[in-house]
Design a protein around this motif. Structure first.
Motif, PDB file in Angstrom:
ATOM      1  N   ILE A 265     -18.425  49.215  17.683  1.00  0.00           N
ATOM      2  CA  ILE A 265     -19.619  48.586  17.072  1.00  0.00           C
ATOM      3  C   ILE A 265     -19.156  47.302  17.670  1.00  0.00           C
ATOM      4  O   ILE A 265     -17.712  46.580  17.513  1.00  0.00           O
ATOM      5  CB  ILE A 265     -19.148  48.026  15.526  1.00  0.00           C
TER       6      ILE A 265
ATOM      7  N   GLY B  40     -19.247  53.768  15.689  1.00  0.00           N
ATOM      8  CA  GLY B  40     -20.209  54.114  14.508  1.00  0.00           C
ATOM      9  C   GLY B  40     -21.044  55.407  14.766  1.00  0.00           C
ATOM     10  O   GLY B  40     -20.629  55.887  16.111  1.00  0.00           O
TER      11      GLY B  40
ATOM     12  N   ARG C  43     -13.390  49.296  16.049  1.00  0.00           N
ATOM     13  CA  ARG C  43     -14.489  50.656  14.560  1.00  0.00           C
ATOM     14  C   ARG C  43     -15.738  50.998  15.383  1.00  0.00           C
ATOM     15  O   ARG C  43     -15.973  50.238  16.723  1.00  0.00           O
ATOM     16  CB  ARG C  43     -15.126  49.523  13.760  1.00  0.00           C
TER      17      ARG C  43
ATOM     18  N   LEU D 183     -27.028  52.102  14.366  1.00  0.00           N
ATOM     19  CA  LEU D 183     -25.625  52.177  14.643  1.00  0.00           C
ATOM     20  C   LEU D 183     -25.280  52.224  13.318  1.00  0.00           C
ATOM     21  O   LEU D 183     -25.022  51.407  12.154  1.00  0.00           O
ATOM     22  CB  LEU D 183     -24.626  51.607  15.686  1.00  0.00           C
ATOM     23  N   GLU D 184     -25.198  53.273  12.584  1.00  0.00           N
ATOM     24  CA  GLU D 184     -23.456  52.487  11.189  1.00  0.00           C
ATOM     25  C   GLU D 184     -22.178  53.501  11.274  1.00  0.00           C
ATOM     26  O   GLU D 184     -22.131  53.999  11.373  1.00  0.00           O
ATOM     27  CB  GLU D 184     -24.086  53.937  10.646  1.00  0.00           C
ATOM     28  N   ALA D 185     -21.663  52.475  10.967  1.00  0.00           N
ATOM     29  CA  ALA D 185     -19.791  51.668  10.836  1.00  0.00           C
ATOM     30  C   ALA D 185     -19.742  53.626  10.451  1.00  0.00           C
ATOM     31  O   ALA D 185     -20.366  54.015   8.872  1.00  0.00           O
ATOM     32  CB  ALA D 185     -19.759  51.057  10.038  1.00  0.00           C
TER      33      ALA D 185
ATOM     34  N   TYR E 270     -21.771  58.823  18.403  1.00  0.00           N
ATOM     35  CA  TYR E 270     -20.380  57.559  18.495  1.00  0.00           C
ATOM     36  C   TYR E 270     -20.562  56.048  19.827  1.00  0.00           C
ATOM     37  O   TYR E 270     -21.361  56.776  20.640  1.00  0.00           O
ATOM     38  CB  TYR E 270     -19.936  57.883  18.276  1.00  0.00           C
TER      39      TYR E 270
END
Length: 120
Positions: free
Chosen positions: A61, A77, A75, A96-98, A58
């Motif tokens: 973001i 990601g 937030r 990096l994906e939310a 993790y």
């Protein structure tokens, strides 16, 4: 016997572990700010963020500039692939994906606990 009646009542009390995701989703941002002080929300949020960031999957973001609309905490990601420690180049498998805010469910659970306790 009065003692037996107290035990029956005690066993019928609801606890926060009995609530479903739908119960948590019903808690509104207004309830969060009413039942929890800003200091309490920040303390809980910081603990959750630190726990998530300790897991190297993790990351925050946008350097923390992008915040959750409900709890106003940064937030997070999740890295979509394994981060390569030996390679400094970025690859498509390392994006990096939310993710859904991990703090809001904890805040909502705390609000439910306060509601169950009957205090504000």
């Amino acid at each position: 016997n009065n003692h037996d009646n107290n035990n029956i009542t005690h066993h019928n009390l609801a606890t926060s572990s009995m609530f479903t995701k739908e119960d948590l989703d019903a808690i509104t941002p207004l309830q969060i700010s009413t039942y929890l002080t800003l200091k309490q929300r920040e303390t809980i949020g910081t603990k959750v963020l630190c726990a998530k960031l300790k897991k190297r999957r993790y990351s925050v973001i946008d350097g923390g500039r992008t915040v959750c609309r409900v709890c106003c905490m940064p937030r997070l990601g999740r890295w979509s692939g394994e981060k390569s420690k030996s390679s400094s180049s970025s690859s498509s498998s390392n994006e990096l994906e939310a993710i859904e805010c991990p703090i809001c469910p904890v805040l909502k659970k705390r609000v439910l606990e306060k509601i169950l306790d009957g205090c504000m």
